[in-house]
Design a protein around this motif. Structure first.
Motif, PDB file in Angstrom:
ATOM      1  N   ALA A 174       0.833  -1.207   0.000  1.00  0.00           N
ATOM      2  CA  ALA A 174       0.000   0.000   0.000  1.00  0.00           C
ATOM      3  C   ALA A 174       0.867   1.255   0.000  1.00  0.00           C
ATOM      4  O   ALA A 174       0.585   2.214  -0.719  1.00  0.00           O
ATOM      5  CB  ALA A 174      -0.930  -0.002   1.216  1.00  0.00           C
ATOM      6  N   ARG A 175       1.915   1.235   0.797  1.00  0.00           N
ATOM      7  CA  ARG A 175       2.815   2.397   0.818  1.00  0.00           C
ATOM      8  C   ARG A 175       3.503   2.569  -0.534  1.00  0.00           C
ATOM      9  O   ARG A 175       3.667   3.693  -1.011  1.00  0.00           O
ATOM     10  CB  ARG A 175       3.834   2.237   1.940  1.00  0.00           C
ATOM     11  N   ALA A 176       3.883   1.454  -1.154  1.00  0.00           N
ATOM     12  CA  ALA A 176       4.516   1.519  -2.481  1.00  0.00           C
ATOM     13  C   ALA A 176       3.523   2.075  -3.504  1.00  0.00           C
ATOM     14  O   ALA A 176       3.887   2.905  -4.350  1.00  0.00           O
ATOM     15  CB  ALA A 176       5.012   0.133  -2.902  1.00  0.00           C
ATOM     16  N   GLU A 177       2.283   1.630  -3.417  1.00  0.00           N
ATOM     17  CA  GLU A 177       1.247   2.125  -4.334  1.00  0.00           C
ATOM     18  C   GLU A 177       1.039   3.625  -4.151  1.00  0.00           C
ATOM     19  O   GLU A 177       0.900   4.376  -5.119  1.00  0.00           O
ATOM     20  CB  GLU A 177      -0.052   1.358  -4.069  1.00  0.00           C
ATOM     21  N   MET A 178       1.050   4.074  -2.894  1.00  0.00           N
ATOM     22  CA  MET A 178       0.868   5.497  -2.619  1.00  0.00           C
ATOM     23  C   MET A 178       2.061   6.309  -3.145  1.00  0.00           C
ATOM     24  O   MET A 178       1.880   7.391  -3.696  1.00  0.00           O
ATOM     25  CB  MET A 178       0.669   5.726  -1.130  1.00  0.00           C
ATOM     26  N   ARG A 179       3.279   5.771  -2.998  1.00  0.00           N
ATOM     27  CA  ARG A 179       4.459   6.465  -3.534  1.00  0.00           C
ATOM     28  C   ARG A 179       4.366   6.614  -5.044  1.00  0.00           C
ATOM     29  O   ARG A 179       4.709   7.662  -5.597  1.00  0.00           O
ATOM     30  CB  ARG A 179       5.738   5.713  -3.158  1.00  0.00           C
ATOM     31  N   LYS A 180       3.885   5.565  -5.726  1.00  0.00           N
ATOM     32  CA  LYS A 180       3.722   5.636  -7.182  1.00  0.00           C
ATOM     33  C   LYS A 180       2.722   6.715  -7.569  1.00  0.00           C
ATOM     34  O   LYS A 180       2.931   7.456  -8.527  1.00  0.00           O
ATOM     35  CB  LYS A 180       3.254   4.286  -7.745  1.00  0.00           C
ATOM     36  N   LEU A 181       1.625   6.795  -6.820  1.00  0.00           N
ATOM     37  CA  LEU A 181       0.625   7.823  -7.096  1.00  0.00           C
ATOM     38  C   LEU A 181       1.208   9.221  -6.901  1.00  0.00           C
ATOM     39  O   LEU A 181       0.979  10.120  -7.708  1.00  0.00           O
ATOM     40  CB  LEU A 181      -0.601   7.646  -6.198  1.00  0.00           C
ATOM     41  N   LEU A 182       1.952   9.394  -5.823  1.00  0.00           N
ATOM     42  CA  LEU A 182       2.578  10.697  -5.578  1.00  0.00           C
ATOM     43  C   LEU A 182       3.577  11.048  -6.670  1.00  0.00           C
ATOM     44  O   LEU A 182       3.652  12.190  -7.114  1.00  0.00           O
ATOM     45  CB  LEU A 182       3.259  10.707  -4.202  1.00  0.00           C
ATOM     46  N   ALA A 183       4.329  10.060  -7.121  1.00  0.00           N
ATOM     47  CA  ALA A 183       5.287  10.296  -8.213  1.00  0.00           C
ATOM     48  C   ALA A 183       4.545  10.683  -9.483  1.00  0.00           C
ATOM     49  O   ALA A 183       4.984  11.574 -10.223  1.00  0.00           O
ATOM     50  CB  ALA A 183       6.147   9.054  -8.442  1.00  0.00           C
ATOM     51  N   ARG A 184       3.404  10.035  -9.725  1.00  0.00           N
ATOM     52  CA  ARG A 184       2.612  10.361 -10.911  1.00  0.00           C
ATOM     53  C   ARG A 184       2.055  11.774 -10.830  1.00  0.00           C
ATOM     54  O   ARG A 184       2.044  12.510 -11.815  1.00  0.00           O
ATOM     55  CB  ARG A 184       1.478   9.350 -11.076  1.00  0.00           C
ATOM     56  N   ILE A 185       1.618  12.173  -9.640  1.00  0.00           N
ATOM     57  CA  ILE A 185       1.127  13.542  -9.458  1.00  0.00           C
ATOM     58  C   ILE A 185       2.243  14.527  -9.783  1.00  0.00           C
ATOM     59  O   ILE A 185       2.036  15.489 -10.517  1.00  0.00           O
ATOM     60  CB  ILE A 185       0.653  13.789  -8.001  1.00  0.00           C
ATOM     61  N   ALA A 186       3.400  14.283  -9.212  1.00  0.00           N
ATOM     62  CA  ALA A 186       4.522  15.196  -9.424  1.00  0.00           C
ATOM     63  C   ALA A 186       4.892  15.248 -10.907  1.00  0.00           C
ATOM     64  O   ALA A 186       5.177  16.320 -11.445  1.00  0.00           O
ATOM     65  CB  ALA A 186       5.719  14.765  -8.590  1.00  0.00           C
ATOM     66  N   LYS A 187       4.883  14.113 -11.553  1.00  0.00           N
ATOM     67  CA  LYS A 187       5.232  14.062 -12.975  1.00  0.00           C
ATOM     68  C   LYS A 187       4.221  14.841 -13.817  1.00  0.00           C
ATOM     69  O   LYS A 187       4.595  15.643 -14.663  1.00  0.00           O
ATOM     70  CB  LYS A 187       5.288  12.611 -13.441  1.00  0.00           C
ATOM     71  N   GLU A 188       2.919  14.632 -13.555  1.00  0.00           N
ATOM     72  CA  GLU A 188       1.868  15.352 -14.282  1.00  0.00           C
ATOM     73  C   GLU A 188       1.933  16.840 -14.012  1.00  0.00           C
ATOM     74  O   GLU A 188       1.701  17.664 -14.875  1.00  0.00           O
ATOM     75  CB  GLU A 188       0.488  14.828 -13.908  1.00  0.00           C
ATOM     76  N   LYS A 189       2.228  17.171 -12.773  1.00  0.00           N
ATOM     77  CA  LYS A 189       2.232  18.565 -12.347  1.00  0.00           C
ATOM     78  C   LYS A 189       3.370  19.356 -12.970  1.00  0.00           C
ATOM     79  O   LYS A 189       3.210  20.511 -13.322  1.00  0.00           O
ATOM     80  CB  LYS A 189       2.338  18.602 -10.814  1.00  0.00           C
ATOM     81  N   TYR A 190       4.528  18.746 -13.089  1.00  0.00           N
ATOM     82  CA  TYR A 190       5.706  19.506 -13.492  1.00  0.00           C
ATOM     83  C   TYR A 190       6.177  19.177 -14.893  1.00  0.00           C
ATOM     84  O   TYR A 190       7.309  19.460 -15.246  1.00  0.00           O
ATOM     85  CB  TYR A 190       6.830  19.279 -12.472  1.00  0.00           C
ATOM     86  N   LEU A 191       5.335  18.575 -15.723  1.00  0.00           N
ATOM     87  CA  LEU A 191       5.690  18.339 -17.132  1.00  0.00           C
ATOM     88  C   LEU A 191       5.347  19.520 -17.992  1.00  0.00           C
ATOM     89  O   LEU A 191       4.503  20.272 -17.784  1.00  0.00           O
ATOM     90  CB  LEU A 191       4.971  17.096 -17.663  1.00  0.00           C
TER      91      LEU A 191
END
Length: 191
Positions: A174-191
């Motif tokens: 679950a923590r790994a899944e949450m980290r992936k989601l956060l990474a995806r947010i950051a990627k979408e946000k700063y592209l």
């Protein structure tokens, strides 16, 4: 379990359905609070609570009285919430481009300086809710119980019926899944 609860349960088991009502009145606030952690809309919360009470009434004969009624009921509530999450997981996908302005601002402040971003708790709470909604049902259940409700691994095992090692594995995932989601947010946000 106090004596009056035992009497009420015994009366219900002997066919007096009206004796179940005081139990509903006493524990409904707690059941509602639990359901609100797993469902987004109030109509969903009400459906979950209704399902919990229906199951509690139907399965009351399986209550052995070895632990307090409240513990038995809350275990039933958590399992019902988990069933709800599994049934509604198709509704999890939302685009992170749909973040509100306060959520965006908070995320930017957090990315730049995590310590300074602590001041806007409402935006952070909204972002966490959005992240939780994106998680798979087992991940959302584990994160909610472990991190938000601050329950121990042993408590979670009792509530869910899972073994302690399984709870630990699911928490890790679950923590790994949450980290992936956060990474995806950051990627979408700063592209």
């Amino acid at each position: 379990m106090d004596h009056t609860e035992a009497e009420l349960i015994a009366a219900v088991l002997q066919g007096d359905a009206a004796s179940f009502e005081p139990l509903i009145k006493k524990y409904s606030p707690r059941v509602f609070a639990t359901a609100r952690r797993y469902a987004r809309r109030e109509s969903e919360v009400e459906d979950i609570v209704q399902e919990v009470w229906l199951k509690a009434f139907q399965k009351l004969g399986s209550f052995r009285g070895e632990a307090p009624f409240e513990h038995w009921l809350m275990r039933l509530a958590v399992r019902t919430c988990y069933d709800f999450l599994r049934a509604h997981q198709r509704n999890r996908e939302t685009a992170f481009s749909e973040l509100t302005e306060p959520e965006n601002d908070w995320l930017e402040r957090f990315a730049q300086d995590p310590d300074a971003a602590a001041e806007d708790a409402d935006a952070a709470r909204a972002l966490v809710e959005r992240l939780l909604a994106q998680l798979s049902p087992p991940a959302r259940l584990i994160i909610t119980l472990l991190e938000i409700e601050d329950r121990s691994v042993k408590e979670i095992a009792k509530l869910t019926g899972w073994s302690v090692p399984l709870v630990k594995v699911r928490a890790f995932r679950a923590r790994a899944e949450m980290r992936k989601l956060l990474a995806r947010i950051a990627k979408e946000k700063y592209l």
